[in-house]
Design an enzyme around this catalytic site. Sequence first.
Site, PDB file in Angstrom:
ATOM      1  N   GLY A 276      -8.812  -5.629   3.101  1.00  0.00           N
ATOM      2  CA  GLY A 276      -8.537  -4.640   2.073  1.00  0.00           C
ATOM      3  C   GLY A 276      -7.348  -5.032   1.231  1.00  0.00           C
ATOM      4  O   GLY A 276      -6.567  -5.923   1.595  1.00  0.00           O
TER       5      GLY A 276
ATOM      6  N   GLY B 255      -1.461  -2.592   1.063  1.00  0.00           N
ATOM      7  CA  GLY B 255      -1.032  -1.207   1.073  1.00  0.00           C
ATOM      8  C   GLY B 255      -2.083  -0.204   1.494  1.00  0.00           C
ATOM      9  O   GLY B 255      -1.830   0.999   1.450  1.00  0.00           O
TER      10      GLY B 255
ATOM     11  N   GLY C 129      -3.293   0.192   4.513  1.00  0.00           N
ATOM     12  CA  GLY C 129      -3.086   0.672   5.877  1.00  0.00           C
ATOM     13  C   GLY C 129      -3.740  -0.151   6.947  1.00  0.00           C
ATOM     14  O   GLY C 129      -4.109   0.391   8.003  1.00  0.00           O
TER      15      GLY C 129
ATOM     16  N   THR D 160      -2.410  -2.650   8.894  1.00  0.00           N
ATOM     17  CA  THR D 160      -1.533  -2.727  10.069  1.00  0.00           C
ATOM     18  C   THR D 160      -1.417  -1.375  10.756  1.00  0.00           C
ATOM     19  O   THR D 160      -1.421  -1.284  11.991  1.00  0.00           O
ATOM     20  CB  THR D 160      -0.150  -3.240   9.643  1.00  0.00           C
ATOM     21  OG1 THR D 160      -0.295  -4.480   8.952  1.00  0.00           O
ATOM     22  CG2 THR D 160       0.745  -3.443  10.848  1.00  0.00           C
TER      23      THR D 160
ATOM     24  N   GLU E 156       2.719   5.712 -30.436  1.00  0.00           N
ATOM     25  CA  GLU E 156       2.182   6.490 -29.322  1.00  0.00           C
ATOM     26  C   GLU E 156       1.238   7.587 -29.804  1.00  0.00           C
ATOM     27  O   GLU E 156       0.240   7.891 -29.144  1.00  0.00           O
ATOM     28  CB  GLU E 156       3.326   7.093 -28.502  1.00  0.00           C
ATOM     29  CG  GLU E 156       4.275   6.065 -27.893  1.00  0.00           C
ATOM     30  CD  GLU E 156       3.555   5.051 -27.026  1.00  0.00           C
ATOM     31  OE1 GLU E 156       2.503   5.391 -26.447  1.00  0.00           O
ATOM     32  OE2 GLU E 156       4.035   3.911 -26.935  1.00  0.00           O
TER      33      GLU E 156
ATOM     34  N   ASP F 267      -0.581  -4.442 -25.645  1.00  0.00           N
ATOM     35  CA  ASP F 267      -1.891  -3.872 -25.945  1.00  0.00           C
ATOM     36  C   ASP F 267      -2.873  -4.956 -26.368  1.00  0.00           C
ATOM     37  O   ASP F 267      -4.028  -4.988 -25.925  1.00  0.00           O
ATOM     38  CB  ASP F 267      -1.759  -2.830 -27.067  1.00  0.00           C
ATOM     39  CG  ASP F 267      -0.839  -1.685 -26.667  1.00  0.00           C
ATOM     40  OD1 ASP F 267      -0.752  -1.415 -25.459  1.00  0.00           O
ATOM     41  OD2 ASP F 267      -0.220  -1.087 -27.552  1.00  0.00           O
TER      42      ASP F 267
END
Length: 619
Positions: A204, A207, A209, A211, A427, A502
């Site tokens: 996976g 981060g 999970g 372990t 923006e 962008d």
Amino acid sequence: MNSRNQSYIVYLLLFVAIVALLLYSFSSQGSSQENLTINEVASQIKAGQITRILEDENRLTLTFADGKQGKSTKETNATLVEQLIQLGVTTEQLSPDKIKIEIKPPSPWMGIVTALGYVLPFIILGGAFFFIFRQAQGSNNAAMSFGKSRARMFAGDQPTVTFEDVAGVDESKEELKEVVEFLREPQKFIALGARIPKGVLLVGPPGTGKTLLAKAVSGEAGVPFFSISGSEFVEMFVGVGASRVRDLFDQAKRHSPCIVFVDEIDAVGRQRGAGLGGSHDEREQTLNQMLVEMDGFDTDTNIIIMAATNRPDILDPALLRPGRFDRRVVLDRPDVRGREAILKVHVKGKPLDPKVDLAILARATPGFVGADLENLVNEAAILAARRNKQVITQSEFEESIERVIAGPERKSRLISNEEKRIIAYHEAGHAVVMNSLPEADPVQKVSIIARGMAGGYTLALPKEDRTLMARKKLIADMVGLLGGRAAEELVFDDITSGASNDIERVTQLARAMVTRLGMSEELGPMIYGQKEELIFLGREISEQRDYSEAVATQIDREVRRLVNEAYEMSKGILNKYRDKLDAVASRLLEVETLSREEFEAIFPPPVPKKSGTPHPISL
């Protein structure tokens, strides 16, 4: 007694011996200082100047008639009286009424000091030899420990992590419950002739999970858990990695049933034959030993090997065959329900405001893995403490989401009014264009406050998770990304460097559509270019061109067409809603930040929105 205490004792003995030697030396030096010779003493006695003599072995302490004192020494082959008579002193002159001669009794300490004077050199020499021997023995032990495994063993009787502490990976937990049941009741499977997988590979993104899930399996099974990193096997010495593998599996057999967990196994499990310096190296020896140990297990050893990696594509095929790692458990990024369950785990024990809605936070964090969500909760707690609050509120969670995505705010950044106006229109251009496209994600927030490396940002989040990317959705993302550049050209008749990121993302997206996703009408549903990578390096370094120069020209032309069409579409939308663009930009200059409700109050979506994938857009 450990070696450190033994060293302290040796140092203490050496210190005492040196002090005693110095005292003996000083006492000897003091005794060698004399004022009168024995002949001068005899002359003074004849003249009646000495009234008292204190004899301390060979040392004499003299007391004169005027009260002063002196020192002298006598010969060792005769008594003091005999020496004085030989020097002409009469017995009358040595009578007690004229001179008092006293003999000081010998001190027991003097004998000890004298003995130390003879024994001390041997003590110092013996201590030095003992210290050198201990050092050599310690170095030998350290050298021999290179081949020992550095795995850390955790007892299973007091588990710190169970399946209740792991959320968002329900399917993976179901797969691993079979492993737990086998470790608890192995006879149940053996009676039916079933063979439990000897190795479980957790795959996976970082981060997710992996372990943590391995520790939960150990906690649920209540068995010893050996944990080691793949990089801890290989050292600079040849053969150390293979020796550590043997020692690790020997320990596992002694503590059977147990779990052996190898984190980041790709450090030693990369495909063999890819070494840059030759056909064989230390890493391959370690892998070969691991393959032998995994395949050499008996059926009744009850040892399960678990490993974690985020690069299963570079592992050696022999490592993945049935009989070794014959089960693969995939831990993907959690969906909205998984994220909500993970948030519930991480907020346990933290004071939350009753108005905090974890479901809203889960929907606002698409693409987040367990580590990201744990960091999000921690950032929210830090913000609440910084603001001197007693509980964590919804505003801290929302602020922490933006910190994780775009970085912390930089309100102290000084920019001119002209640049601020350009950023506001940039923006606003993103927000207006994305709000006009039904396939684009809804705009959640627009801000011209610098955050991280961005001068401003437009945050657009989907209504729900999506695993498939539609062509219309990708085109809408491209049009939205180019909205800032189009607004600059439309309003200021000029362009700036603010749209560099962008443009980079639009170009990559257009090229992926043409070469990887087969979404080009001209080139058709084909893959152009084969990815090449060195397995030993573990990263992509080049792309093999399996197409001609004419096709390369077509690819460049198609990418340019997609980008130009998206840019023209973006400019057309802004021309159509120019009044909305000006209104949003003016409001941004006043308040600097607009929420979704404030933005849609100025410019309601012209058409209903469709669900999509997350795309935060930054200047």
